[in-house]
Design an enzyme around this catalytic site. Structure first.
Site, PDB file in Angstrom:
ATOM      1  CG  ASN A 154     -38.099 -12.892  -2.164  1.00  0.00           C
ATOM      2  OD1 ASN A 154     -36.900 -13.060  -1.974  1.00  0.00           O
ATOM      3  ND2 ASN A 154     -38.712 -11.745  -1.884  1.00  0.00           N
ATOM      4  CG  ASN A 155     -42.467 -16.377  -6.829  1.00  0.00           C
ATOM      5  OD1 ASN A 155     -42.862 -16.079  -5.709  1.00  0.00           O
ATOM      6  ND2 ASN A 155     -43.089 -16.018  -7.939  1.00  0.00           N
ATOM      7  CG  ASP A 173     -33.269 -19.033 -17.717  1.00  0.00           C
ATOM      8  OD1 ASP A 173     -32.275 -18.343 -17.402  1.00  0.00           O
ATOM      9  OD2 ASP A 173     -34.293 -18.543 -18.221  1.00  0.00           O
ATOM     10  CG  ASN A 262     -29.917  -7.334  -7.542  1.00  0.00           C
ATOM     11  OD1 ASN A 262     -29.360  -8.419  -7.323  1.00  0.00           O
ATOM     12  ND2 ASN A 262     -29.326  -6.334  -8.151  1.00  0.00           N
ATOM     13  CB  CYS A 263     -29.893  -8.696  -3.048  1.00  0.00           C
ATOM     14  SG  CYS A 263     -28.987  -7.300  -3.696  1.00  0.00           S
ATOM     15  CG  ASP A 265     -27.567 -13.819  -5.264  1.00  0.00           C
ATOM     16  OD1 ASP A 265     -27.981 -12.758  -4.767  1.00  0.00           O
ATOM     17  OD2 ASP A 265     -26.902 -13.863  -6.317  1.00  0.00           O
ATOM     18  CB  ILE A 299     -30.612  -8.534 -12.871  1.00  0.00           C
ATOM     19  CG1 ILE A 299     -30.262  -9.894 -12.272  1.00  0.00           C
ATOM     20  CG2 ILE A 299     -32.083  -8.394 -13.148  1.00  0.00           C
ATOM     21  CD1 ILE A 299     -30.727 -10.057 -10.833  1.00  0.00           C
ATOM     22  CG  HIS A 305     -24.464  -6.188 -10.819  1.00  0.00           C
ATOM     23  ND1 HIS A 305     -25.691  -6.749 -10.545  1.00  0.00           N
ATOM     24  CD2 HIS A 305     -23.540  -7.111 -10.456  1.00  0.00           C
ATOM     25  CE1 HIS A 305     -25.519  -7.961 -10.049  1.00  0.00           C
ATOM     26  NE2 HIS A 305     -24.224  -8.198  -9.982  1.00  0.00           N
TER      27      HIS A 305
END
Ligand SMILES: *[C@@H]1O[C@H](CO)[C@@H](O)[C@H](O)[C@H]1NC(C)=O
Length: 354
Positions: A154-155, A173, A262-263, A265, A299, A305
């Site tokens: 979440n950062n 990246d 995860n998730c 986004d 990930i 996934h």
């Protein structure tokens, strides 16, 4: 008698001259042919036949008058009212999400430093308290490490201190979006500042017979012709959503993302769509993604996934108290991908001027 002889002679001369011109014509043709052959063989003894010059001048005239007509520019006109350039000087901030892949970070900084309209590059840094600040020397732009003590996925959406732009380009990246595609994406976001604008569309669907939702791969988007999510691994958003995500996202959603790594986004897309009622915007563009050939760290390469992502969608619907995602089939594409002949109405525009 002499008269008759004279007439006969002159008739003969005429015939002769006709024959001569006939022969001359053939001779001339032959000469031209050999000249052409010569020209073909020896480039540097090229002598342009005169008519070719005429054709060229004519073509040049036609092309320039066409360009003149469509460009509609008179440099001497309207000099007194300069166009507003302030708005077009708007810039955006790039926020690179990285974790233990310094060689990719280096590539990323190098690449995005060359792109237009970038104000600064911010690195989401959760690895240590001593980031490699020397990497800033790779760029002529400000490269700022936002250091976080605790590591959380979440950062990447924590509000940025001293950010100078409203527009943020969120990127992983391992993704390098071409500068022209990036600039086009930014221009698209400027016309839709409240929504997510990105390069990777996905779609959700409801499971048949079950109270579950599915998260679908890109080819479902292609097959079905619509999408409801763009991934923040390469997307523009307004900076205000960083604060919103950090402060007002349902705690259960935040925790789920944090725990499962995860998730984030999907959560962001849920939040933005829930706030605005708007779908995201998919911009066509090209980029390279070195994450797809990474079978260790990434990930998104795990076998289950899509199950995990589907679970996120299902849970988030519960946590939000409904399904906020909005489907759309709008695609933003640059004019360079358009030709006047592509759509039937455009053909008529040439003939019928309105
Ligand atoms: C989603 O939108 C609804 C309606 O506007 C609102 O009541 C609710 O608080 C929002 N939920 C979240 C988590 O933002």
């Amino acid at each position: 008698m002499a008269d008759i002889e004279q007439v006969v002679r002159s008739e003969k001369d005429k015939e002769k001259s006709v024959a001569m011109t006939g022969r001359a014509l053939r001779l001339w043709k032959l000469k031209l042919k050999s000249r052409l052959v010569e020209c073909w063989r020896v480039r540097n003894t090229w002598r342009t036949p005169r008519y070719l010059g005429v054709v060229l001048v004519l073509a040049l005239f036609l092309v320039s008058s066409f360009v003149w007509r469509i460009s509609d520019v008179d440099p001497s006109y309207c000099k007194a009212t300069p166009s507003r350039t302030v708005a077009s000087q708007e810039k955006f901030t790039i926020v690179v999400n990285t974790f233990k892949r310094q060689e990719r970070l280096v590539k990323s900084i190098r690449h995005y430093s060359r792109c237009p309209a970038v104000d600064a590059i911010r690195i989401v840094w959760s690895e240590s308290l001593t980031p490699p600040r020397e990497l800033a020397s790779l760029s002529t732009l400000p490269v700022i490490f936002d250091v976080h003590e605790k590591n959380s996925i979440n950062n990447r959406f924590l509000p940025l201190e001293n950010v100078r732009t409203e527009g943020i380009f969120n990127v992983d990246d391992d993704i390098l979006v071409d500068c022209s595609s990036l600039y086009f994406g930014f221009q698209t976001w400027r016309t839709a500042r409240d929504t997510l604008v990105g390069y990777n569309p996905r779609i959700h669907s409801k499971s048949r017979g079950e109270c579950k939702y599915n998260y679908k791969q890109w080819w479902h988007v292609w097959w079905g012709g619509s999408y409801s999510i763009v991934l923040t691994k390469a997307a523009f958003s307004h900076h205000k959503y960083f604060r919103e995500y950090t402060e007002n996202l349902p705690r259960s959603v935040w925790d789920h993302v944090h725990k499962n790594k995860n998730c984030e986004d999907i959560a962001m897309q849920f939040m933005v769509s829930n706030l605005t009622g708007l779908p995201p915007v998919w911009v066509q563009g090209s980029y390279s993604d070195s994450g797809v050939i990474d079978f260790k760290g990434g990930i998104s390469t795990g076998a289950n996934h899509y199950d995990k992502r589907s679970e996120c969608v299902t849970k988030f619907v519960d946590m939000f108290g409904g399904m906020p995602l909005v489907e759309t089939s709008v695609v933003a594409a640059p004019m360079s991908r358009w030709t006047p002949m592509k759509t039937p109405p455009a053909v008529w525009e040439w003939i019928h001027k309105i």
